[in-house]
Enzyme design. Structure first.
Site, PDB file in Angstrom:
ATOM      1  N   ILE A  43       0.872  -1.181   0.000  1.00 22.94           N
ATOM      2  CA  ILE A  43       0.000   0.000   0.000  1.00 22.94           C
ATOM      3  C   ILE A  43       0.907   1.228   0.000  1.00 22.94           C
ATOM      4  CG2 ILE A  43      -1.853   1.218   1.217  1.00 22.94           C
ATOM      5  CD1 ILE A  43      -2.487  -1.539   2.619  1.00 22.94           C
ATOM      6  N   GLU A  44       0.985   1.869  -1.172  1.00 22.59           N
ATOM      7  CA  GLU A  44       1.913   2.992  -1.310  1.00 22.59           C
ATOM      8  C   GLU A  44       1.252   4.307  -0.889  1.00 22.59           C
ATOM      9  OE1 GLU A  44       3.611   2.705  -5.270  1.00 22.59           O
ATOM     10  OE2 GLU A  44       4.842   0.989  -4.625  1.00 22.59           O
ATOM     11  N   CYS A  53       4.678  -2.505   3.058  1.00 19.85           N
ATOM     12  CA  CYS A  53       4.905  -3.676   2.210  1.00 19.85           C
ATOM     13  C   CYS A  53       3.805  -4.722   2.396  1.00 19.85           C
ATOM     14  CB  CYS A  53       6.234  -4.337   2.559  1.00 19.85           C
ATOM     15  SG  CYS A  53       7.678  -3.415   2.039  1.00 19.85           S
ATOM     16  N   GLU A  55       4.049  -7.943   2.960  1.00 20.54           N
ATOM     17  CA  GLU A  55       4.294  -8.869   4.072  1.00 20.54           C
ATOM     18  C   GLU A  55       3.810  -8.269   5.383  1.00 20.54           C
ATOM     19  OE1 GLU A  55       6.290  -7.792   1.711  1.00 20.54           O
ATOM     20  OE2 GLU A  55       8.156  -8.924   1.634  1.00 20.54           O
ATOM     21  N   CYS A  86      11.926  -7.471   1.834  1.00 22.66           N
ATOM     22  CA  CYS A  86      12.894  -6.413   2.142  1.00 22.66           C
ATOM     23  C   CYS A  86      13.387  -6.586   3.581  1.00 22.66           C
ATOM     24  CB  CYS A  86      12.260  -5.035   1.945  1.00 22.66           C
ATOM     25  SG  CYS A  86      11.192  -4.517   3.310  1.00 22.66           S
TER      26      CYS A  86
HETATM   27  N1  THU Z   1       7.574  -4.159  -1.498  1.00 18.76           N
HETATM   28  C1  THU Z   1       6.854  -5.073  -0.789  1.00 18.76           C
HETATM   29  O1  THU Z   1       5.620  -4.996  -0.724  1.00 18.76           O
HETATM   30  N2  THU Z   1       7.527  -6.060  -0.151  1.00 18.76           N
HETATM   31  C2  THU Z   1       8.880  -6.216  -0.195  1.00 18.76           C
HETATM   32  O2  THU Z   1       9.428  -7.039   0.538  1.00 18.76           O
HETATM   33  C3  THU Z   1       9.661  -5.440  -1.153  1.00 18.76           C
HETATM   34  C4  THU Z   1       9.021  -4.170  -1.577  1.00 18.76           C
HETATM   35  C5  THU Z   1       6.860  -3.071  -2.185  1.00 18.76           C
HETATM   36  C6  THU Z   1       7.033  -1.725  -1.528  1.00 18.76           C
HETATM   37  C7  THU Z   1       6.767  -0.800  -2.681  1.00 18.76           C
HETATM   38  O3  THU Z   1       5.367  -0.555  -2.754  1.00 18.76           O
HETATM   39  C8  THU Z   1       7.181  -1.561  -3.913  1.00 18.76           C
HETATM   40  O4  THU Z   1       7.315  -2.925  -3.511  1.00 18.76           O
HETATM   41  C9  THU Z   1       8.491  -1.114  -4.523  1.00 18.76           C
HETATM   42  O5  THU Z   1       9.482  -1.043  -3.570  1.00 18.76           O
END
Ligand code: THU
Length: 132
Positions: A43-44, A53, A55, A86
């Site tokens: 969810i950005e 993220c 997870e 991440c």
């Molecule tokens: N992102 C995740 O949802 N999980 C991760 O472990 C790596 C990154 C998302 C965050 C962001 O919305 C997009 O991927 C690019 O970084």
């Protein structure tokens, strides 16, 4: 252990991804101790740092409903490529995962890697360190 269903659920979660800035959609599915599954997506936010993220969305859903113990978590990003969690998410997984929990990195329902937390976050800092 067959993680086809968990990977499928992670792809289901991915459908709700809100990623207008990166266009990188991620899905996750947590298998809790009582076998309930919680899905999540990234969810950005226009203030990029406020992004959550996939997870952590899935884990926070589980914890907020009283399910604090993770047996496994599946993560899927772009199809046909492995997306690893991440660093922040590895730390959050460490907080709630069983010692032998498995982290499933999915490429497709039948194509996934199975990793342990020790492989992805060796020497994790945990609440045991604070208790010493
Ligand atoms: N992102 C995740 O949802 N999980 C991760 O472990 C790596 C990154 C998302 C965050 C962001 O919305 C997009 O991927 C690019 O970084």
């Amino acid at each position: 252990m067959d993680y086809k269903k968990l990977v499928y659920k992670a792809f289901e979660g991915r459908k709700n991804a809100y990623a207008p800035y990166s266009n990188f959609k991620v899905g996750a599915a947590v298998l809790a101790e009582d076998d309930k599954i919680y899905t999540g997506c990234n969810i950005e936010n226009a203030s990029y740092g406020a992004t959550n993220c996939a997870e952590r969305t899935a884990i926070f859903k589980a914890v907020s409903e009283g399910n604090r113990t993770i047996k496994a978590i599946a993560i899927v990003g772009v199809e046909n490529n492995y997306t690893f969690p991440c660093g922040i998410c590895r730390q959050v997984i460490a907080e709630f995962a069983l010692k032998d929990a498995e982290i499933i990195i999915g490429k497709g329902e039948d194509e996934y890697l199975i990793k342990t937390l020790e492989e992805l976050l060796p020497g994790a800092f945990t609440k045991e360190d604070l208790d010493r």
